[in-house]
Scaffold this active site. Structure first.
Site, PDB file in Angstrom:
ATOM      1  N   LYS A 136      10.057   5.914  14.022  1.00 56.78           N
ATOM      2  CA  LYS A 136      10.069   5.991  15.486  1.00 56.78           C
ATOM      3  C   LYS A 136      10.008   7.441  15.966  1.00 56.78           C
ATOM      4  O   LYS A 136       9.249   7.774  16.898  1.00 56.78           O
ATOM      5  CB  LYS A 136      11.329   5.309  16.015  1.00 56.78           C
ATOM      6  CG  LYS A 136      11.359   3.803  15.799  1.00 56.78           C
ATOM      7  CD  LYS A 136      12.686   3.199  16.243  1.00 56.78           C
ATOM      8  CE  LYS A 136      12.723   1.705  16.028  1.00 56.78           C
ATOM      9  NZ  LYS A 136      14.012   1.094  16.406  1.00 56.78           N
ATOM     10  N   SER A 152      16.619  -3.471  19.097  1.00 54.48           N
ATOM     11  CA  SER A 152      16.588  -2.032  19.374  1.00 54.48           C
ATOM     12  C   SER A 152      16.047  -1.686  20.760  1.00 54.48           C
ATOM     13  O   SER A 152      16.027  -0.516  21.145  1.00 54.48           O
ATOM     14  CB  SER A 152      15.743  -1.312  18.316  1.00 54.48           C
ATOM     15  OG  SER A 152      14.416  -1.786  18.336  1.00 54.48           O
ATOM     16  N   GLY A 161       0.779  -1.228   0.000  1.00 58.37           N
ATOM     17  CA  GLY A 161       0.000   0.000   0.000  1.00 58.37           C
ATOM     18  C   GLY A 161       0.810   1.276   0.000  1.00 58.37           C
ATOM     19  O   GLY A 161       0.252   2.352   0.242  1.00 58.37           O
ATOM     20  N   GLY A 216       2.477   2.455  -2.680  1.00 51.38           N
ATOM     21  CA  GLY A 216       2.507   3.063  -4.002  1.00 51.38           C
ATOM     22  C   GLY A 216       3.555   2.523  -4.940  1.00 51.38           C
ATOM     23  O   GLY A 216       3.916   3.202  -5.911  1.00 51.38           O
TER      24      GLY A 216
END
Length: 796
Positions: free
Chosen positions: A737, A694, A374, A376
């Site tokens: 983030k 992370s 989604g 593009g």
């Protein structure tokens, strides 16, 4: 020759043995011939010695001995070159042949064994012992005789070279040994096999061997009969078809109708002459047309060859569209149809600029758009084709497991076709389209081959100028094709294929970008599709934000467009029913159209707390926050991890705990607490799997906060990987983030120093509102994240 019938043979008596049981007779060597007793056989006499022996025997009306040569090619055989077992035979009249040589008929009388050679000049004379045949059990001989007769009858029926009288003659033979000799003389045997039968004096054993030889001959004859029957059927069918076709041709000629097949051949020849093809393809088409002209119109190969020629003629070999290299126009087209995607747009404009400056030097790029669904990727490919003025074609590779889907099937297979590459090129109609290979990461491989390996030649600029399709069997130029591939993830793509492509990442859209895309593209399109363009309907920004946050959870905008369409459908129904409907979509009335929210994002903690740290995470739907909770309780030093943590995150927790234990002096922690306290780490939303390195600094901050009883600032978010020495390593998804932290109202974000390069992708307005701190060590993280205490903590 079988049977008696010459009275001269009856006048010649068998030689009478002497006191030692031996007979003294002239001997004739037989080249490639074995004479059996009771059989009449013509002999070709060429040597002077043999003629002399025959003349002596006819003068004295005596028999001679015939012995086969071991080597049929010898002209002057010596005694050691002859077998020791031969046949005593009577000779008929000499006959001189027109082509030279002398022929004499012989009748075998009995088997003899040569004992001694008496003379060799003027002819050979030997002493021999007659061989007496051994008797056996009558029942076994009867059974073998019947079996031999049955097999011999079948061989006579199937072998046209054996007359029917042969079986009648065999049926009237009363002696079993004679029957075996008759069958052996009728079979097509080698010299060794005939000599072996001649040397077999035991009648039972001879019948057994003859029966086996008859069985072998019968199998060969039956196989020949089947083959000949099939050949006759094919010939009869072919003759019938030829006759019917000739009748049709004559009828069409009489009716004045033109030969349709001949007209089609003429049309094909004219199309080949006019087609713009390469030399190799033209030669192939002309060759196949020549084959087609030699085949009858109703032959099954006609359709196969005709289809192949049509494929060669329909493919674009030279035809190409002219590129529109106007950079301003291209930039306008790309911006008008897509928001953002800066890297991809810049790459296309750079390619067009190079084509302007060096049109013959630049090879077409092979790009790979990688990003979540989604975002593009496919629609951008259409826009690129529009900007360049080229044709756009697309092939979906999702679920393709067969290599032949890419390279095609060879023409030896029934229903063979070219691969998807060639099929799509025919559909494009030009040699330089924008060719999109969608979902390249969804390729599979099984026993039918590896489609990804077949794509290596397609997507290699050094090889695709001579692409080989199994069906076409001629080289096809793909070097002018602008290939674009799409994928959701890079990991499934084979490294050899990835090395041939230029990877362009499509990051997920952040909330601000989704709002702009909705305003600029999605809402106008849906209003038009639902017939609401003239109704003055507007969506409030707060309503759109709520739809992004609580009704969709994605990196792209596909589901957002579906939610907008759902609102438009309900409005369209009210308008069509002539009912009062709202012209403005607000937050208060959103649940009336979409129902209750589907997703509720994690919220920032309401107050500072001990052992509770806000971490920043990346998901397929974009950025998010994850709250890490650490609780200490009496126990035995166990570490419990809950919340569906993956292996990598569990290892990060172990590393963070090890770092905390190594710094007990610095932070004033009692080392014995690690042995008498259990540590429970929990990440809320336990049904959602979580993984990645992370969260390392977030876990370490939570451990130190829990053991030092210092509160953590609730408005600080952090992300980064930790080492055992407290160093902080870079992570991915920084853009998503940071934008999530801004959206949720955090004031400070802690990022690894080595992620500084990623800040260029973040909007400047976001950076102005946030305090982004770059850190190298865990000490810096704790300085910004933990609240101070009134007393001194102590230093290392």
């Amino acid at each position: 020759m079988i049977g008696h019938g010459l009275n001269d043979f009856y006048a010649v008596q068998d030689a009478v043995p002497d006191d030692e049981g031996l007979v003294e007779l002239a001997m004739i060597p037989l080249a490639d011939l074995v004479v059996f007793p009771n059989m009449i056989t013509p002999l070709m006499i060429r040597r002077e010695q043999d003629i002399a022996a025959v003349g002596e025997a006819q003068t004295n009306q005596t028999t001679v001995i015939g012995v086969a040569q071991r080597d049929p090619n010898l002209t002057m055989p010596r005694p050691e070159d002859l077998y020791t077992i031969g046949v005593e035979m009577a000779l008929g009249r000499l006959m001189h042949m027109p082509e030279g040589g002398t022929t004499v008929l012989s009748q075998g009388r009995r088997r003899v064994e040569i004992v001694e050679y008496i003379q060799t000049e003027p002819y050979t004379r030997v002493k021999a012992r007659p061989i007496t045949e051994c008797a056996a059990d009558d029942r076994e001989i009867t059974a073998l005789t019947r079996a031999t007769l049955s097999l011999f009858q079948k061989c006579v029926d199937l072998n046209p070279q054996l007359p029917e009288e042969a079986y009648i003659y065999a049926l009237n033979i009363e002696e079993p040994g004679w029957l075996a000799d008759l069958a052996a003389s009728a079979l097509n045997l080698t010299l060794t096999e005939r000599q072996t039968l001649l040397e077999t004096s035991d009648v039972v054993e001879r019948l057994r061997r003859v029966s086996r030889l008859l069985g072998r001959e019968l199998e060969v004859l039956e196989l020949e009969e089947r083959i000949q029957s099939q050949v006759r059927q094919e010939v009869e069918r072919g003759q019938r078809e030829m006759f019917l076709r000739e009748q049709i041709r004559v009828i069409q000629h009489e009716l004045g109708e033109m030969d349709i097949f001949q007209q089609e051949l003429n049309d094909l020849r004219e199309r080949i002459d006019q087609a713009q093809m390469t030399g190799e393809a033209r030669d192939k088409a002309v060759k196949e047309l020549g084959r087609l002209m030699m085949i009858p119109p109703m032959a099954p190969e006609v359709g196969i060859i005709r289809t192949y020629i049509d494929w060669l003629l329909d493919l674009p070999w030279i035809k190409a569209t002219d590129d529109n290299l106007d950079l301003d126009n291209a930039a306008g087209v790309l911006d008008a149809e897509h928001y953002g995607l800066r890297k991809a747009k810049e790459r296309i404009l750079e390619h067009m600029a190079v084509r302007q400056l060096a049109p013959d030097k630049m090879k077409s790029p092979i790009l790979c758009f990688v990003g979540p669904p989604g975002t593009g990727k496919t629609s951008l490919g259409k826009s690129i084709a529009k900007a360049l003025g080229r044709e756009f074609v697309r092939v979906s590779l999702g679920g393709v497991h067969d290599e032949a889907e890419i390279r095609g099937h060879r023409r030896t297979y029934i229903g063979a076709l070219p691969g998807r590459i060639i099929q799509t090129m025919r559909r494009a109609g030009t040699i330089n389209p924008v060719f999109m290979l969608d979902e390249i990461d969804k390729l599979g491989a099984d026993f039918r081959g590896d489609p990804a390996a077949a794509l290596l030649e397609v997507l290699d600029p050094e090889q695709n100028h001579a692409y080989s399709d199994h069906y076409l069997d001629v080289s096809y130029d793909l070097s002018q094709v602008f290939f674009i591939t799409t994928a959701n993830y890079m990991e499934p793509i084979p490294w050899a294929l990835m090395d041939r492509m230029e990877m362009i990442e499509f990051p997920g859209y952040v909330e601000e970008e989704k709002l702009r895309i909705a305003r600029q593209f999605l809402i106008p399109r849906q209003l038009e599709q639902h017939g609401l363009s003239d109704q003055g309907i507007r969506f409030d920004e707060k309503a759109l934000r709520l739809m992004c946050r609580e009704y969709t959870y994605e990196a792209g905008v596909r589901n957002l467009e579906r939610e907008i369409a759902k609102v438009c459908r309900k409005l369209a129904r009210r308008v069509a029913a002539k009912k009062q409907s709202a012209r403005r979509i607000t937050v208060e009335g959103l649940d009336k159209y979409l129902g209750p929210p589907l997703y509720i994002s994690m919220l920032v903690e309401e107050e500072d707390a001990v052992g509770v740290v806000t971490g920043l995470a990346w998901t397929e739907g974009g950025g998010d926050i994850t709250v890490i909770e650490v609780s200490l309780m009496p126990g035995k030093g166990m570490l419990m991890l809950t919340g569906q943590l993956g292996d990598v995150m569990q290892e990060s927790a172990q590393a963070a705990l090890s770092y905390t234990r190594s710094r007990v002096t610095q932070w004033g922690i009692d080392p014995e607490e690690f042995d008498r306290l259990d540590i429970h780490v929990h990440l809320p939303e336990g049904a959602i799997p979580k993984d990645g390195p992370s969260a390392g600094i977030t876990l370490a901050a939570a451990f130190i906060s829990a053991f030092t009883d210092r509160k953590v600032r609730r408005d600080v978010g952090m992300t980064g990987e930790i080492t055992l020495r407290g160093r902080i390593l870079p992570v991915g998804g920084v853009r998503e983030k940071v934008l999530t932290a801004h959206r949720l109202g955090l004031r400070k974000v802690l990022l690894p120093q080595r992620n500084k390069k990623d800040l260029v992708e973040i909007p400047k307005r976001t950076l102005r509102d946030l305090d982004v701190v770059l850190v190298n060590h865990m000490d810096e993280v704790l300085e910004h994240a933990l609240l101070p205490v009134a007393h001194d903590i102590g230093t290392q």
